[in-house]
Design an enzyme around this catalytic site. Structure first.
Site, PDB file in Angstrom:
ATOM      1  N   CYS A  42     -29.282 126.294 120.773  1.00  0.00           N
ATOM      2  CA  CYS A  42     -28.200 127.559 120.905  1.00  0.00           C
ATOM      3  C   CYS A  42     -26.817 127.231 120.319  1.00  0.00           C
ATOM      4  O   CYS A  42     -26.369 126.208 120.274  1.00  0.00           O
ATOM      5  CB  CYS A  42     -28.300 127.985 122.402  1.00  0.00           C
ATOM      6  N   SER A  53     -27.730 122.581 123.491  1.00  0.00           N
ATOM      7  CA  SER A  53     -26.587 123.210 123.269  1.00  0.00           C
ATOM      8  C   SER A  53     -26.007 122.809 121.566  1.00  0.00           C
ATOM      9  O   SER A  53     -26.041 121.429 121.549  1.00  0.00           O
ATOM     10  CB  SER A  53     -25.537 123.031 124.164  1.00  0.00           C
ATOM     11  N   ASP A  54     -25.252 123.599 120.963  1.00  0.00           N
ATOM     12  CA  ASP A  54     -24.354 123.148 120.002  1.00  0.00           C
ATOM     13  C   ASP A  54     -23.112 122.315 120.589  1.00  0.00           C
ATOM     14  O   ASP A  54     -23.037 122.570 122.029  1.00  0.00           O
ATOM     15  CB  ASP A  54     -23.595 124.181 118.975  1.00  0.00           C
ATOM     16  N   CYS A  55     -22.446 121.493 120.051  1.00  0.00           N
ATOM     17  CA  CYS A  55     -21.820 120.459 120.869  1.00  0.00           C
ATOM     18  C   CYS A  55     -20.578 121.211 121.404  1.00  0.00           C
ATOM     19  O   CYS A  55     -19.788 121.406 120.597  1.00  0.00           O
ATOM     20  CB  CYS A  55     -21.302 119.179 119.733  1.00  0.00           C
ATOM     21  N   SER A  59     -20.941 123.412 123.316  1.00  0.00           N
ATOM     22  CA  SER A  59     -20.923 125.178 123.446  1.00  0.00           C
ATOM     23  C   SER A  59     -20.796 125.285 125.032  1.00  0.00           C
ATOM     24  O   SER A  59     -20.308 126.332 125.412  1.00  0.00           O
ATOM     25  CB  SER A  59     -22.509 125.522 123.301  1.00  0.00           C
TER      26      SER A  59
END
Ligand SMILES: *[C@@H]1O[C@H](CO)[C@@H](O)[C@H](O)[C@H]1NC(C)=O
Ligand SMILES: *[C@@H]1O[C@H](CO)[C@@H](O)[C@H](O)[C@H]1NC(C)=O
Length: 579
Positions: free
Chosen positions: A257, A290-292, A294
């Site tokens: 995401c 998650s994107d880093c 996020s």
């Protein structure tokens, strides 16, 4: 990916593992080694289904141990012989050291750097995309066996490239949902090499970044604060199409995401998206990451929840399984203490990630004794892989203009003098774009042309791609063109112009590049061929209408051997109009 807060977690995880920094990914490969502390436990039993094995392992863990498995830099559980694991590896167009899971050096000094995705996508060739995935799969698994990569690669990027200003459009297969969907499935199939019966994986791919993300930083709005307002129809017809194909057709083991919100909800906190669309409707068998940072972003930057523990609850309840960043390792225990999440939420997430590790063979003992255990340094940068990188660039190069059949340049021309000018004439690192690794080698445009032309004279014409200010060596390039029998101008963009965190404000060529190209064309007595390197589109109306510029090629960012592919097209070894 961004500003990852790695340091605090390394300390945490290192302490948990009994001192020292959590090492490379491959240490965990020896979990369940014969004679180890867990060898006889059910989670080490290969005959059991992956999910049953994951449940058995998770049931043996304390809450403190489990929350340290909710993050990319997962801590080890020494009492069970489980070492730490770094989940974050990248392989967008070749094994890449953009994430901490991959390290070049020693027996693995580099890996084949295929063209950037926007270039490969322009081949419209799903066979090619899958072959590239397979080559990268061999190289990634070989580096894992050698302890220099993980097995979970957060690639490909299948966001729809709708906004032409987007700095990351280069990473994507473009704006067409049908092409992007085919790309997603083909690349993931190649990368994962999944066994249909057992679900066993050679590598685990990840389609990112779900969803409606095509802005990094533009005129005061950045991706950490961006709220994409999107209709349901646009999601169904466009933005989500490649993600669906990635999961349903490609059987990707993961979806990531994004940072942005969609219609006011951060994607990583959106249960309708994660649990509803991705898991229930599409049937993801794998994990959602998650994107880093996020989760931290929707708490700290977007103020989406009141407390950190509410952010933990929002994302776990939405269906996130793994946090790239330390947030969940730091605040999940207090979220449980406050009654905002339960152990069941943690178990569900960890079971999803560990199941993927089981399918990868990470709990099957010594990797050397496993199905892909034979892959080693001799399988990286092979002649076949490097030839595939050239072939991908040839197939990706697009013919935009060819007045009077100027292309291909005739062998007679090649026997005379060719001027190679422009800021990309000697491009190396610019050719591999972003999310690249260390290539096996480079062939620059000048080197490529020199293989065909008797004499190749070189003048950059600009000091760099920005080509700004009065001190540009345009006159020297004009002079070289005047004296040559044919002129090749290699121009375009690079990561200083379009990049992660950097969107463009103009679609024109940077600085004085257009002036360089027009001046060189005007002075040239032979045919002038313009070659453009870029991810995003460039307005080249001036060159299209310039009668002195006979041929125009777009080469994307053509990878480690882009210069060879460009020369192969210019001199007729490959016909860009024939496929
Ligand atoms: C697609 O790529 C493969 C691998 O390079 C090649 O053999 C095939 O001819 C290509 N197909 C087309 C239609 O160009
Ligand atoms: C966005 O760009 C501006 C400058 O144009 C810079 O100051 C800011 O730090 C950038 N923000 C992000 C999140 O990259």
């Amino acid at each position: 990916m961004r500003r990852l807060l790695l340091l605090p977690l390394l300390v945490l995880a290192g302490a948990a593992a009994g001192g020292g920094v959590v090492p490379v990914a491959a240490r965990s490969a020896f979990a369940c080694a014969a004679g180890g502390p867990a060898a006889t436990l059910p989670f080490c039993r290969r005959s059991l289904p992956a999910r049953a094995r994951a449940r058995d392992l998770v049931a043996r863990l304390t809450r403190a141990e489990k929350v340290r498995l909710l993050v990319n830099n997962a801590a080890g559980v020494p009492r069970l012989g489980v070492a730490g694991y770094e989940w974050w590896s990248e392989a967008l167009h070749g094994v890449s050291d953009t994430g901490p899971g991959v390290r070049f050096g020693g027996a693995f000094p580099g890996a084949t750097a295929f063209p950037q995705v926007i270039c490969t996508a322009a081949s419209f060739n799903a066979t090619l995309w899958e072959l590239i995935g397979q080559a990268v799969s061999d190289e990634g698994r070989a580096m894992y066996n050698g302890g220099q990569a993980g097995l979970t690669f957060w690639s490909p990027n299948v966001n729809i490239f709708r906004d032409p200003r987007w700095g990351r459009g280069q990473e994507t297969p473009g704006e067409d949902p049908a092409v992007a969907a085919r790309y997603a499935a083909a690349y993931v199939r190649g990368l994962q090499q999944q066994q249909p019966s057992s679900g066993r994986l050679k590598l685990a791919a990840c389609c990112k970044h779900f969803t409606a993300y095509d802005l990094d930083n533009w005129s005061g709005t950045d991706r950490f604060h961006f709220n994409a307002v999107v209709t349901r129809q646009d999601l169904e017809d466009t933005f989500n199409v490649p993600f669906r194909s990635c999961v349903v057709d490609g059987r990707a083991a993961s979806v990531m995401c994004s940072y942005n919100q969609v219609n006011g909800v951060p994607t990583c906190a959106d249960a309708a998206f994660l649990r509803g669309t991705i898991r229930r409707r599409w049937g993801l068998a794998g994990y959602i990451v998650s994107d880093c940072d996020s989760v931290d972003v929707f708490y700290s930057d977007q103020h989406y929840t009141r407390t950190r523990e509410d952010a933990v609850a929002a994302t776990l309840r939405a269906g996130l399984d793994l946090d790239c960043g330390p947030f969940l390792a730091q605040y999940t225990e207090s979220a449980v203490a406050q009654g905002k999440v339960g152990d069941g939420d943690i178990d569900a997430a960890v079971t999803n990630t560990v199941t993927v590790q089981m399918r990868l063979g990470m709990f099957d003992g010594d990797p050397a004794a496993q199905p892909f255990g034979h892959l080693g340094p001799q399988h990286v940068c092979t002649a076949a892989h490097q030839e595939l990188a050239v072939e991908a660039a040839r197939q990706g190069i697009v013919l935009l203009k060819n007045d009077g059949r100027a292309l291909p340049l005739s062998p007679a021309t090649a026997r005379r003098a060719v001027a190679v000018v422009g800021p990309h004439a000697e491009a190396t690192v610019a050719m591999i774009g972003n999310y690249a690794g260390k290539p096996c080698r480079y062939t620059t445009p000048l080197q490529g042309v020199a293989r065909y032309a008797a004499r190749a004279a070189h003048q950059p014409g600009c000091t760099d791609v920005a080509c700004a200010g009065g001190a540009q060596p345009i006159a020297a390039a004009v002079d070289a063109a005047r004296r040559a029998d044919a002129t090749i101008v290699v121009a375009g963009l690079d990561q200083k112009i379009e990049a992660e965190g950097l969107d463009r404000a103009s679609l024109l060529l940077p600085g004085r590049q257009a002036e360089l190209i027009s001046s060189v064309a005007k002075a040239s007595k032979g045919p002038v061929i313009l070659v453009l390197m870029s991810g995003g589109p460039i307005d080249i109306g001036f060159a299209q209408s310039d009668p002195k510029i006979a041929g125009i090629l777009w080469a994307g960012y053509p990878g480690q051997a882009g210069g060879q592919a460009i020369a192969d097209v210019i001199f007729g070894h490959h016909n860009p109009g024939s496929t």
